[in-house]
Design an enzyme around this catalytic site. Sequence first.
Site, PDB file in Angstrom:
ATOM      1  N   HIS A 110       3.381  -2.032   3.557  1.00 36.63           N
ATOM      2  CA  HIS A 110       3.504  -0.703   2.949  1.00 36.63           C
ATOM      3  C   HIS A 110       4.871  -0.574   2.301  1.00 36.63           C
ATOM      4  CE1 HIS A 110       0.377  -0.406   5.996  1.00 36.63           C
ATOM      5  NE2 HIS A 110      -0.172   0.529   5.235  1.00 36.63           N
TER       6      HIS A 110
ATOM      7  N   ASP B 219       0.813  -1.224   0.000  1.00 34.12           N
ATOM      8  CA  ASP B 219       0.000   0.000   0.000  1.00 34.12           C
ATOM      9  C   ASP B 219       0.848   1.276   0.000  1.00 34.12           C
ATOM     10  OD1 ASP B 219      -2.071  -1.758   0.296  1.00 34.12           O
ATOM     11  OD2 ASP B 219      -3.048  -0.651   1.925  1.00 34.12           O
TER      12      ASP B 219
HETATM   13 ZN    ZN Z   1      -2.794   3.361   3.118  1.00 39.45          ZN
END
Ligand code: ZN
Length: 438
Positions: free
Chosen positions: A390, A248
Amino acid sequence: MQRKPRRKAETKMSRAKKNLSLLLSFVLVLGLFGCVAEVPPSEEPKPDPALKGVLSEVEQQAVLTSTYAGQLEVKTLSRQNGNTVMGVHYPVTGMTAADADILAYVNERIASFDTYILSAGEKDFRMLSLDFSVSAYDDYTSVTFNEVRFYGENAREAVTICRTYGADGTRLTPEELFIKGKRAKVPGMFGVESFPEGVSFRVTEEAVTVMLETGDVSLKREEIEKICLAYSARDLDPDGKMIAITYDDGPSSANTGRLLDGLKERGVLATFFMVGTNVSYYPKLVRRIAEEGHCLGNHSYDHPQFTKIGAEKSVEQVEKTSKLIEDACGKRPLFVRPPYGSTNEEVRQALEYTLILWSVDPEDWKYRDVDTVREHIVDGAHDGAIVLVHDIHSTSVEGSLAAIDILLEEGYQFVTVEELFLHRDVEPVFAKHWYSVK
Ligand code: ZN
């Protein structure tokens, strides 16, 4: 009606082949007599050593080689011998295995015609015309041969067969167009219990058509996509453990390139939920993600909480980002991950996308530590899991790659979110949150 994720693995080559197929379908009917007449008188007609045939006293024989669109070579053999005329056209694809197969078929048809002539003795006018057309989609090339024979004035015989070849030129069965786990279902999709040996079938951009004794049966692409991916799908063990790792908030100039290197080294595909602002800063990274076969995801334009901004603005956020991703790499994302995993019923109904959340959260944003990230992912891993990481933190890149190494050892197959739905035979419906796919 749900919008299905469209698979568009279209390459430059396949587009070129498509144009070619259109051209060929129309152009390729060279008149038989025309062919003979086209032999330049100064040029000594010579037989192609690759083409056999026992027609003894050939009055005129020629082999012409031409090309269409500078790509596909076309061979033309024409012969005239008294009241016997033969005109044969066939393509040279450049794929060794396919060309050998095509030549074997052409030779077989010529030999069969010759055998008839030799046994029939002096009779009326006899003619063999063998023509072809080519269609192509993705990595498949289908060659359809249309053969017509005339014996005397009224007797006419026509044979149409079609052979389909994969990217390496191997001749395929209809089952081989579909991913392994679905192959047993394929004849049933076409309404039969099984296909006869060597059944003719054709692949075009629109459909797969199998030629059965009872007639041709076509399955349109949308119907096929509902059931399975095409042949080019990765060969995964449908009964094995699968896990989808997702990244992400990127792409990130500092980390995404390194992550992509690491994934490539390991032969692992992932899903990237990208933020529109970063997509606009780093379109080259988006292109690389797409080119390397990863799945594209949409994580809003600038990461607002959808429940706070409401349905209309959420749709704007998603649409803007999808457009940016498409502009960068030519493909639209298939899935949306709402920032913070936060939506409500109104937002879910308004967003016409499959909404992907997660079942494994290593909290990598909090623990910025390689070992912790690795451990959390490995500890949480399960079959059908969707893992949230992430790719904006270097510790997340290192930690997730280390976890991938361990899970690969444990027999996990890393798949994209798209593949996970597909192999688990689950419809990725909208308006609900998907945490895992089992
Ligand atoms: Zn996010």
